[in-house]
Motif scaffolding. Structure first.
Motif, short mmCIF file in Angstrom:
data_model
loop_
_atom_site.label_atom_id
_atom_site.label_comp_id
_atom_site.label_asym_id
_atom_site.label_seq_id
_atom_site.Cartn_x
_atom_site.Cartn_y
_atom_site.Cartn_z
N GLY A 149 0.83 -1.21 0.00
CA GLY A 149 0.00 0.00 0.00
C GLY A 149 0.87 1.26 0.00
O GLY A 149 0.55 2.24 -0.69
N TRP A 150 1.96 1.23 0.74
CA TRP A 150 2.87 2.39 0.78
C TRP A 150 3.52 2.60 -0.60
O TRP A 150 3.63 3.74 -1.07
N LEU A 151 3.94 1.51 -1.23
CA LEU A 151 4.58 1.62 -2.56
C LEU A 151 3.61 2.27 -3.55
O LEU A 151 3.97 3.17 -4.31
N ILE A 152 2.35 1.79 -3.50
CA ILE A 152 1.34 2.26 -4.45
C ILE A 152 1.00 3.73 -4.17
O ILE A 152 0.93 4.56 -5.10
N GLY A 191 1.65 7.69 -6.19
CA GLY A 191 0.59 8.67 -6.46
C GLY A 191 -0.74 8.08 -6.84
O GLY A 191 -1.62 8.79 -7.36
N TRP A 192 -0.96 6.79 -6.58
CA TRP A 192 -2.19 6.15 -7.05
C TRP A 192 -3.39 6.33 -6.12
O TRP A 192 -4.54 6.19 -6.56
N LYS A 193 -3.14 6.59 -4.84
CA LYS A 193 -4.25 6.62 -3.89
C LYS A 193 -5.33 7.62 -4.34
O LYS A 193 -5.01 8.78 -4.61
N GLY A 194 -6.57 7.17 -4.45
CA GLY A 194 -7.67 8.04 -4.84
C GLY A 194 -7.79 8.27 -6.35
O GLY A 194 -8.74 8.92 -6.79
N VAL A 195 -6.86 7.72 -7.14
CA VAL A 195 -6.93 7.93 -8.60
C VAL A 195 -8.07 7.08 -9.19
O VAL A 195 -8.26 5.93 -8.80
N LYS A 196 -8.81 7.68 -10.12
CA LYS A 196 -9.95 7.01 -10.74
C LYS A 196 -9.78 7.04 -12.25
O LYS A 196 -9.40 8.09 -12.80
N LYS A 197 -10.02 5.92 -12.89
CA LYS A 197 -10.03 5.90 -14.37
C LYS A 197 -11.32 5.25 -14.79
O LYS A 197 -11.51 4.05 -14.53
N TYR A 222 -8.66 2.92 -4.02
CA TYR A 222 -9.49 3.41 -2.91
C TYR A 222 -8.81 4.56 -2.16
O TYR A 222 -7.62 4.48 -1.85
N GLU A 223 -9.59 5.60 -1.86
CA GLU A 223 -8.98 6.81 -1.29
C GLU A 223 -8.50 6.61 0.15
O GLU A 223 -7.65 7.36 0.62
N LYS A 224 -9.01 5.57 0.85
CA LYS A 224 -8.57 5.38 2.24
C LYS A 224 -7.51 4.30 2.37
O LYS A 224 -6.95 4.11 3.44
N GLN A 225 -7.31 3.51 1.32
CA GLN A 225 -6.36 2.39 1.41
C GLN A 225 -5.91 2.02 -0.01
O GLN A 225 -6.67 1.44 -0.77
N ALA A 226 -4.66 2.39 -0.32
CA ALA A 226 -4.17 2.27 -1.70
C ALA A 226 -4.07 0.82 -2.19
O ALA A 226 -3.98 0.57 -3.40
N LEU A 227 -4.09 -0.12 -1.25
CA LEU A 227 -3.96 -1.53 -1.63
C LEU A 227 -5.24 -2.10 -2.24
O LEU A 227 -5.25 -3.19 -2.79
N VAL A 228 -6.31 -1.34 -2.13
CA VAL A 228 -7.62 -1.83 -2.57
C VAL A 228 -8.03 -1.16 -3.88
O VAL A 228 -8.05 0.07 -3.97
N ILE A 229 -8.34 -1.97 -4.87
CA ILE A 229 -8.89 -1.43 -6.12
C ILE A 229 -10.41 -1.55 -6.04
O ILE A 229 -10.94 -2.59 -5.62
N ILE A 279 -0.62 -0.11 -12.23
CA ILE A 279 -0.05 0.07 -10.88
C ILE A 279 1.24 -0.75 -10.77
O ILE A 279 2.28 -0.25 -10.33
N ILE A 280 1.16 -1.99 -11.20
CA ILE A 280 2.34 -2.88 -11.12
C ILE A 280 3.51 -2.25 -11.87
O ILE A 280 4.65 -2.22 -11.40
N GLN A 281 3.21 -1.72 -13.06
CA GLN A 281 4.25 -1.13 -13.90
C GLN A 281 4.92 0.08 -13.22
O GLN A 281 6.14 0.18 -13.17
N THR A 282 4.10 0.97 -12.66
CA THR A 282 4.69 2.19 -12.07
C THR A 282 5.47 1.85 -10.79
O THR A 282 6.52 2.45 -10.54
#
Ligand SMILES: Cc1cc2nc3c(=O)[nH]c(=O)nc-3n(C[C@H](O)[C@H](O)[C@H](O)COP(=O)(O)OP(=O)(O)OC[C@H]3O[C@@H](n4cnc5c(N)ncnc54)[C@H](O)[C@@H]3O)c2cc1C
Length: 337
Positions: A274-277, A281-287, A293-300, A318-321
Motif C-alpha cells: 500500500g505504501w509503494l502504491i 501517487g495512485w491513492k484516490g486515482v480514478k479511471k 481506494y482513497e482510504k487504502q491504496a492496496l484496494v482497487i 499500478i504494477i508497472q509504475t
C-alpha cells in the motif's frame, strides 16, 4: 444437481462485473461434489469453485463449470477443559462463524472478524489480519481430490500454509474443500500487538479486553478503513506485500526514508505494498469506473458498471509504475480468471 447455462456471474462475486459462466451449479452436500466431478469429467470441462467471490476477478467469460459452494453446518467434534474442536461446512459465512466462536467464548479467530467470504476459502490463501493467520486454528481440511477422485483429509502440516498461500493455492484446480476442523481455545491468549487495536481499546477505556472487545475493535477498524463490498465493488487487498532482501531494503530506505517495512527473517523484509502504491501517487486515482481506494491504496474499487478486464488493466498500470519507481514486482493477491 441442476446445471444452468450461460449464467451471469455478476451476483456471485464482489467486483460484480458481468462475465458469464458457460455452466453453473450449486454444491449443497458431498454427493453434489462427486456429481460435479463426474459431470466435468464426462463433459471434459474445467471446474471453478466459488465461495462468496470476494477474492476473484473475472477478466473474461469462464468456459467451464462454476460451482457455488453451499455446504453448511457447524458440528462440535470434541471439547476438553482447554479446547474445542469444531467441524465447519465450507459454505458457511466466515464472519458468522467467527461471531459464533466469539459468542461461545472460544478464542483464536477473533482477529479475523469481518473478513468477507466462506469458511471453505479461508485456508486457500491462509487468510490473515491483525497478526493472526487462520492456519493457527486449523487442525485439518477435508476436500475432494479431483486428481484421485476421492475425499481426503489433510492435516495442518500437509496444507503447506505460508503467507497468503497454501497447497490449495499452489494446486488451484485440484481440491474442492468441503469442511474444515478448527481447534479453538477456551482460555485464549488475546493478540493485541497491533498498535491500532490497542488504540481502540484505549479509546474505549477497556483494560482487560474480552474476545468480544477484540472482535468489536477489529470490526470498527476494518469498517473505517475498508470499503463494504456490498456497496463498493472490491476484493480487499488487491496485491500481496512483497518480500525483498535486506540489501535492497537498505538501499530503498536510504532513498525513501518513509518506507514502511518490517523484517521477516535475518535476510528479508516485507514491504507494505500500500505504501509503494501510494508513493507512486495512485491513492484516490480514478479511471472510468475503476479506482484506487482513497482510504487504502492496496484496494482497487469499482464505482459503477465495469468489466473485469478494466480492473485487470488498471492493476497492470499500478504494477508497472511500482516496478519503474522501486524495482519491485507486485504480485496480485486476487485470483484472476
Ligand atoms: C473488503 C475485503 C476485505 C478483505 N480482507 C481480507 C483480509 O483481511 N485478509 C485476507 O486474507 N483476505 C481478505 N479479503 C479477501 C477474501 O475475503 C478472502 O480471500 C476470503 O477467504 C475469500 O472467500 P470467498 O468465499 O469469497 O472466496 P472466493 O473469492 O469465492 O474464492 C477464492 C478462491 O478460492 C477458491 N475456492 C473458494 N472456495 C473453495 C472451496 N470450497 N474449495 C476449493 N476452492 C475454493 C476459488 O476458486 C478461488 O480461487 C478481503 C476481501 C474483501 C472484499
Amino acid at each position: 444437481m441442476q446445471i444452468s447455462t450461460n449464467t451471469s456471474l455478476k451476483p456471485y462475486h464482489s467486483f460484480a462485473s458481468d462475465e458469464h459462466a458457460k455452466f453453473f451449479t450449486n454444491i449443497i452436500n458431498e454427493q453434489d461434489v462427486v456429481a460435479v466431478s463426474n459431470w466435468a469429467k464426462e463433459n471434459n470441462t474445467p471446474i471453478l469453485i466459488i465461495g462468496s467471490g470476494t477474492n476473484m476477478l473475472f477478466t473474461t467469460n469462464f468456459n467451464g463449470l462454476v460451482a457455488k459452494m453451499e455446504i453448511m453446518g457447524i458440528k462440535k467434534i470434541t471439547e476438553t477443559a482447554s479446547d474445542v474442536i469444531l467441524e465447519v461446512g465450507a459454505g458457511e459465512n466466515w464472519h458468522h462463524f467467527v461471531m459464533y466462536c466469539v459468542h461461545k467464548g472460544w478464542g483464536g479467530l477473533e482477529n479475523l472478524s469481518l473478513i468477507p467470504g466462506t469458511v471453505g476459502a479461508s485456508p486457500i490463501q491462509n487468510i490473515g489480519a491483525y497478526g493472526v493467520e487462520v492456519e493457527a486454528c486449523i487442525n485439518s481440511v477435508t476436500a475432494f481430490d479431483l486428481l484421485n477422485g476421492a475425499f481426503t483429509t489433510l492435516k495442518n502440516e500437509a496444507c503447506l500454509f505460508k503467507y497468503r498461500s497454501s497447497l490449495f493455492k499452489q494446486q488451484p484446480n485440484r481440491y474442492i474443500i468441503t469442511s474444515i476442523q478448527f481447534q479453538l481455545k477456551k482460555q485464549p491468549i488475546l493478540k493485541t500487538d497491533y498498535g491500532v487495536i490497542r488504540d481502540v481499546l484505549h479509546e474505549k477505556n477497556i483494560k482487560n479486553p474480552s474476545l468480544a472487545d477484540i472482535s468489536n475493535a477489529i470490526i470498527q477498524i476494518r469498517s473505517n478503513k475498508l470499503p463494504d463490498p456490498s456497496k463498493i465493488g472490491n476484493a480487499g487487498s488487491f496485491f500481496k506485500n512483497p518480500t525483498i532482501s535486506i540489501d535492497k531494503y537498505n538501499l530503498l530506505k536510504e532513498n525513501f526514508p518513509g518506507l514502511i517495512a518490517y523484517p521477516i527473517s535475518d535476510i528479508e523484509y516485507k514491504i507494505a505494498a500500500g505504501w509503494l502504491i501510494e508513493t507512486c501517487g495512485w491513492k484516490g486515482v480514478k479511471k472510468g469506473n475503476v479506482g484506487c481506494y482513497e482510504k487504502q491504496a492496496l484496494v482497487i474499487v469499482s464505482y459503477g458498471i465495469i468489466s473485469g478486464k478494466e480492473v485487470y488493466d488498471f492493476s497492470a498500470e499500478i504494477i508497472q509504475t511500482v516496478f519503474e519507481k522501486f524495482d519491485i514486482q507486485l504480485e496480485r493477491e486476487v485470483n484472476v480468471y
